[in-house]
Motif scaffolding. Structure first.
Motif, PDB file in Angstrom:
ATOM      1  N   GLU A 165       2.651   1.808  -3.453  1.00  0.00           N
ATOM      2  CA  GLU A 165       1.742   2.302  -4.492  1.00  0.00           C
ATOM      3  C   GLU A 165       1.424   3.776  -4.263  1.00  0.00           C
ATOM      4  O   GLU A 165       1.354   4.560  -5.217  1.00  0.00           O
ATOM      5  CB  GLU A 165       0.470   1.460  -4.513  1.00  0.00           C
ATOM      6  N   TRP A 166       1.246   4.147  -2.995  1.00  0.00           N
ATOM      7  CA  TRP A 166       0.983   5.552  -2.659  1.00  0.00           C
ATOM      8  C   TRP A 166       2.174   6.438  -3.018  1.00  0.00           C
ATOM      9  O   TRP A 166       2.010   7.483  -3.670  1.00  0.00           O
ATOM     10  CB  TRP A 166       0.665   5.660  -1.167  1.00  0.00           C
ATOM     11  N   VAL A 185       0.833  -1.204   0.000  1.00  0.00           N
ATOM     12  CA  VAL A 185       0.000   0.000   0.000  1.00  0.00           C
ATOM     13  C   VAL A 185       0.870   1.257   0.000  1.00  0.00           C
ATOM     14  O   VAL A 185       0.622   2.204  -0.764  1.00  0.00           O
ATOM     15  CB  VAL A 185      -0.950   0.003   1.211  1.00  0.00           C
ATOM     16  N   GLN A 241      -4.473   4.101   9.838  1.00  0.00           N
ATOM     17  CA  GLN A 241      -4.667   5.389   9.171  1.00  0.00           C
ATOM     18  C   GLN A 241      -3.867   6.491   9.854  1.00  0.00           C
ATOM     19  O   GLN A 241      -3.211   7.308   9.182  1.00  0.00           O
ATOM     20  CB  GLN A 241      -6.152   5.738   9.160  1.00  0.00           C
ATOM     21  N   ARG A 290      -8.217  -0.372   5.536  1.00  0.00           N
ATOM     22  CA  ARG A 290      -9.097  -1.494   5.205  1.00  0.00           C
ATOM     23  C   ARG A 290      -8.363  -2.667   4.577  1.00  0.00           C
ATOM     24  O   ARG A 290      -8.991  -3.636   4.121  1.00  0.00           O
ATOM     25  CB  ARG A 290     -10.218  -1.033   4.269  1.00  0.00           C
ATOM     26  N   SER A 291      -7.024  -2.611   4.543  1.00  0.00           N
ATOM     27  CA  SER A 291      -6.255  -3.617   3.810  1.00  0.00           C
ATOM     28  C   SER A 291      -5.959  -4.892   4.593  1.00  0.00           C
ATOM     29  O   SER A 291      -5.531  -5.890   4.004  1.00  0.00           O
ATOM     30  CB  SER A 291      -4.926  -3.005   3.344  1.00  0.00           C
ATOM     31  N   GLN A 333      -7.135   5.641   4.066  1.00  0.00           N
ATOM     32  CA  GLN A 333      -8.229   4.688   4.228  1.00  0.00           C
ATOM     33  C   GLN A 333      -7.914   3.367   3.541  1.00  0.00           C
ATOM     34  O   GLN A 333      -8.348   2.304   4.001  1.00  0.00           O
ATOM     35  CB  GLN A 333      -9.523   5.287   3.685  1.00  0.00           C
ATOM     36  N   GLU A 334      -7.165   3.423   2.456  1.00  0.00           N
ATOM     37  CA  GLU A 334      -6.781   2.192   1.756  1.00  0.00           C
ATOM     38  C   GLU A 334      -5.972   1.283   2.668  1.00  0.00           C
ATOM     39  O   GLU A 334      -6.186   0.070   2.704  1.00  0.00           O
ATOM     40  CB  GLU A 334      -5.976   2.533   0.506  1.00  0.00           C
ATOM     41  N   ASP A 385      -6.688  -8.409   3.463  1.00  0.00           N
ATOM     42  CA  ASP A 385      -6.060  -8.752   2.186  1.00  0.00           C
ATOM     43  C   ASP A 385      -4.588  -9.129   2.346  1.00  0.00           C
ATOM     44  O   ASP A 385      -3.969  -9.603   1.378  1.00  0.00           O
ATOM     45  CB  ASP A 385      -6.155  -7.569   1.210  1.00  0.00           C
ATOM     46  N   SER A 422      -8.285   9.235   1.068  1.00  0.00           N
ATOM     47  CA  SER A 422      -8.439   7.947   0.387  1.00  0.00           C
ATOM     48  C   SER A 422      -7.163   7.121   0.465  1.00  0.00           C
ATOM     49  O   SER A 422      -7.229   5.886   0.561  1.00  0.00           O
ATOM     50  CB  SER A 422      -8.843   8.164  -1.079  1.00  0.00           C
ATOM     51  N   ASP A 423      -6.006   7.772   0.480  1.00  0.00           N
ATOM     52  CA  ASP A 423      -4.737   7.054   0.629  1.00  0.00           C
ATOM     53  C   ASP A 423      -4.697   6.309   1.963  1.00  0.00           C
ATOM     54  O   ASP A 423      -4.419   5.110   2.011  1.00  0.00           O
ATOM     55  CB  ASP A 423      -3.547   8.021   0.566  1.00  0.00           C
TER      56      ASP A 423
END
Length: 241
Positions: free
Chosen positions: A31-32, A28, A70, A94-95, A90-91, A98, A87-88
């Motif tokens: 990617e950010w 995450v 977060q 919620r990860s 929050q990703e 996964d 949104s960054d």
């Protein structure tokens, strides 16, 4: 710890030991940072992140883990001087469900389950651990989360609750073995609580502490293995298999 067959229960840290949380977090964050035009190595991102998560957990012990992620992300962005949107962050929050299990996790747990009761002592919320248990594909005899306990490891309360949970399972404290990767979150407080521990040193082939803070004190786990599979091999040998 001369004989692993003397134990009747294993308590596990999950993230870093059974679930590859560094891969989950780094994916995450990488990617950010790439979206922001930065080219930072995973280790640099994890190093910047580690102390921020521990600080948030220490300052806000009742905060749900998704919110801890977060808040730690926001602090990491400030540390690195990179913008992070709602949104960054929050990703990352919620990860957790996964995040992948380590390749040896399922099979090793199945083997260990033949000999021990299995208990989770995890620094996450109930929703996150439920997703991770589904990924591991193994049923545990007890599940203790930071959300249930009201504090995060390495707080001593988490290990007091762990010991209290043994009574309904008919397990004596001296028959419990704590299995974990993090010296900071697990082995230091386990040792202080008088619990024997095994170090699954997932970072044995990499320098530094990664997403886990430096423990800051000397700690010597009873045994060390490079993988959960290697630990399961030793257990099978101890039980004559």
């Amino acid at each position: 710890m001369d004989d692993l067959s003397e134990y009747t229960a294993l308590s596990f840290d999950v993230y870093g030991t059974l679930i590859d949380w560094e891969r989950g977090i780094a994916t995450v964050l990488a990617e950010w940072s790439a979206r922001r035009g930065e080219t930072l190595e995973d280790e640099a991102l994890l190093l910047a992140y580690a102390d921020n998560e521990a600080a948030v957990e220490r300052e806000f012990p009742t905060l749900a883990y998704a919110e801890v992620l977060q808040a730690a992300f926001r602090r990491t962005a400030l540390t690195l001087g990179i913008e992070a949107s709602d949104s960054d962050v929050q990703e990352l929050g919620r990860s957790v469900p996964d995040w992948p299990a380590f390749p040896d996790t399922h099979d090793a747990l199945v083997r260990l389950q033949r000999h021990y009761r299995l208990i989770i002592l995890s620094n996450v919320h109930r929703e996150g651990i439920a997703g991770s248990i589904a990924r591991m594909g193994v049923e545990f005899d007890g599940v203790l989360t930071a959300q249930d306990i009201g504090s995060y490891k390495p707080h001593s309360r988490n290990f007091t609750v762990l010991l209290d949970s043994l009574r309904p399972l008919g397990v004596e404290q001296r028959r419990l073995l704590h299995v974990a990767q993090s010296l900071f979150h697990d082995h230091v407080p386990a040792q202080q609580a008088g619990i024997d521990s095994v170090w699954i040193n997932r970072r044995h082939d990499r320098p530094g502490w990664g997403a886990t803070p430096d423990p800051g004190v000397e700690v010597t786990p009873g045994l060390e293995f490079a993988s959960l599979a290697a630990f399961a091999d030793a257990v099978d040998a101890a039980f004559g298999e």
